[in-house]
Scaffold this active site. Structure first.
Site, mmCIF file in Angstrom:
data_model
loop_
_atom_site.group_PDB
_atom_site.id
_atom_site.type_symbol
_atom_site.label_atom_id
_atom_site.label_comp_id
_atom_site.label_asym_id
_atom_site.label_seq_id
_atom_site.Cartn_x
_atom_site.Cartn_y
_atom_site.Cartn_z
ATOM 1 N N CYS A 124 0.938 -0.817 0.451
ATOM 2 C CA CYS A 124 -0.037 0.021 -0.141
ATOM 3 C C CYS A 124 0.785 1.567 0.123
ATOM 4 O O CYS A 124 0.529 2.489 -0.309
ATOM 5 C CB CYS A 124 -0.751 0.343 1.527
ATOM 6 S SG CYS A 124 -2.083 -1.550 0.737
ATOM 7 N N HIS A 380 -8.534 2.822 -3.030
ATOM 8 C CA HIS A 380 -7.781 3.200 -2.589
ATOM 9 C C HIS A 380 -6.867 2.109 -3.276
ATOM 10 O O HIS A 380 -6.500 0.778 -3.667
ATOM 11 C CB HIS A 380 -7.281 2.285 -0.775
ATOM 12 C CG HIS A 380 -6.057 1.612 -0.871
ATOM 13 N ND1 HIS A 380 -5.195 2.547 -1.333
ATOM 14 C CD2 HIS A 380 -6.254 1.291 0.157
ATOM 15 C CE1 HIS A 380 -4.276 1.789 -0.636
ATOM 16 N NE2 HIS A 380 -4.433 0.363 0.041
ATOM 17 N N CYS A 410 -0.713 2.730 6.534
ATOM 18 C CA CYS A 410 -0.125 1.140 6.750
ATOM 19 C C CYS A 410 0.043 0.112 5.646
ATOM 20 O O CYS A 410 -0.846 0.387 4.435
ATOM 21 C CB CYS A 410 -1.456 0.513 7.643
ATOM 22 S SG CYS A 410 -2.907 0.123 7.101
ATOM 23 N N GLY A 412 0.609 -3.280 4.271
ATOM 24 C CA GLY A 412 0.559 -4.949 4.332
ATOM 25 C C GLY A 412 1.568 -6.161 5.100
ATOM 26 O O GLY A 412 2.811 -5.207 4.347
#
Length: 424
Positions: A124, A380, A410, A412
């Site tokens: 991300c 996203h 954040c 993964g």
């Protein structure tokens, strides 16, 4: 620490006593970072974000979306494409890392064969990592001009094959095995453990929608969104036609905490996380043109902001959502400022639960977070979001007359990333 030297010059001696927290707000634009070149942004833009599987980009390959945004960067900045030495593209789901496709996209957009291209995947935060990698190349003297970008077609690449099977050795190691626990499941468990009430999550999510609706109606995304013409197959008639995609199609009016409260939990019968308070699956691309300040000045480029500092951290895989809580303070510390010095925070809304928890733990006023909404409201696209946030942030800082911003998310498998940017 963010270090400044009053005198322009190619080199200087490292002196930690030079920096003061006020430097980031008060430094004249002709100051130079000690040892390392000051990196500025002269163009930033993105595509609209569309719903995965049914939105405007559902039939468009990631490379074609990216090519359109690459071309827009050239058009907006008026840069000679031959001056762009390297392009880094964050992308998560593409087979083979999308390396071949992104090189092809750059050539289609008008960059010559002398412009190098690569892709990277830090899940991300891939788009932010791409921007920071290019900034660091400039600081190190490797290049003078580069582009950090991100793209994802979740419509065409999302699915179980995104994660390969683990070996017996990986499965036998508890923390290794935790790396493949679905994010929705681990976020649900984290919300329960940390006692993040569903009502609070729904209130936060509804606010994201409401801010995005207001921003869209007021045209606040117009400066950053590049309209793209693409082919689209009508799901009802089967007819393929050419459409112009110019608006985030996931933004929905009329969302309230009460309406979200009616949605069934997605990961546990007694859970709190559902489709309305988590990020949308979507498609899109974004790009940021970065260069050495002296180069920008010689080229007559309009400087819209500068990169100051970035940080990446690791957390436990099952606590993936806590990444910004650790990454933001580290980035701020490297910039030599406090959380109160930041005017706007773009914190990715992977889930309302984790974004809300991080904000509360860091004691960040909610009015400073995602003032035009976030991933819950408009999507996203995994590899794209980090670059999108830079564009969104810099345009909003300029519009509101504010100066200092932070982007974060954040990541993964248990990481977090953050950066500090200053508008000019």
């Amino acid at each position: 620490m963010w270090l400044l030297d009053l005198r322009p010059g190619p080199t200087s001696t490292y002196n930690a006593s030079v920096a003061q927290p006020a430097d980031i707000r008060d430094a004249p634009t002709d100051r130079h970072v000690v040892v390392l070149a000051e990196v500025v942004v002269t163009a930033a833009c993105r595509s609209a974000f569309t719903k995965g599987g049914k939105g405007g980009f559902k039939d468009t390959q990631a490379a074609d979306i990216m090519a359109g945004i690459f071309k827009a960067v050239i058009d907006r900045s008026k840069i000679n494409p031959a001056l762009v030495e390297d392009i880094a593209v964050g992308t998560v789901l593409a087979p083979g890392g999308g390396a071949t496709e992104m090189r092809a996209a750059s050539l289609l957009a008008g960059f010559p064969e002398t412009t190098a291209v690569r892709t990277l995947n830090r899940q991300c935060s891939s788009g932010l990592q791409a921007c920071i990698d290019v900034a660091n190349q400039i600081k190190a003297g490797m290049i003078d001009v580069g582009i950090g970008a991100g793209v994802e077609s979740m419509s065409l690449n999302y699915g179980p094959s995104a994660v390969s099977e683990f070996s017996e050795a990986l499965e036998a190691n508890e923390e290794s095995a935790n790396c493949k626990v679905p994010m929705g499941v681990l976020s649900e468990d984290m919300a329960k453990d940390l006692k993040i009430a569903r009502a609070d999550q729904d209130k936060f999510a509804a606010s994201s929608y409401q801010k995005a609706v207001k921003a869209q109606k007021e045209g606040l995304f117009n400066d950053e969104i590049v309209p793209l013409r693409v082919k689209f197959e009508d799901p009802k008639s089967g007819e393929t036609k050419v459409i112009t995609v110019a608006r985030d199609d996931g933004v929905r009016d009329g969302i309230t905490p009460e309406s979200l409260a009616k949605i069934k939990p997605a990961f546990a019968a007694d859970g709190s996380i559902h489709a309305g308070n988590a990020s949308q699956i979507s498609d899109g691309a974004a790009a940021v043109l970065l260069m050495r300040r002296s180069t920008a000045e010689k080229l007559g480029q309009t400087i819209i902001g500068k990169y100051v500092a970035g940080a990446v951290v690791g957390v436990k895989p099952l606590l993936m959502g806590q990444g910004p809580w650790k990454a933001i303070p580290k980035a701020l510390d490297l910039a030599g400022i406090s959380k109160d010095d930041v005017d706007i925070y773009e914190i990715n809304e992977a889930f309302a639960s984790q974004c809300l928890w991080c904000a509360n733990e860091l004691q960040i006023p909610h009015e400073k977070i995602n003032p035009k909404g976030g991933a819950i409201a408009f999507g996203h696209p995994l590899g794209c979001t980090g670059a999108r946030q830079v564009s969104t942030l810099l345009y909003e800082l300029k519009r509101t007359g504010k100066k200092v911003g932070s982007t974060s998310m954040c990541v993964g498998t248990g990481m977090g990333m953050a950066a500090v940017w200053v508008a000019e």
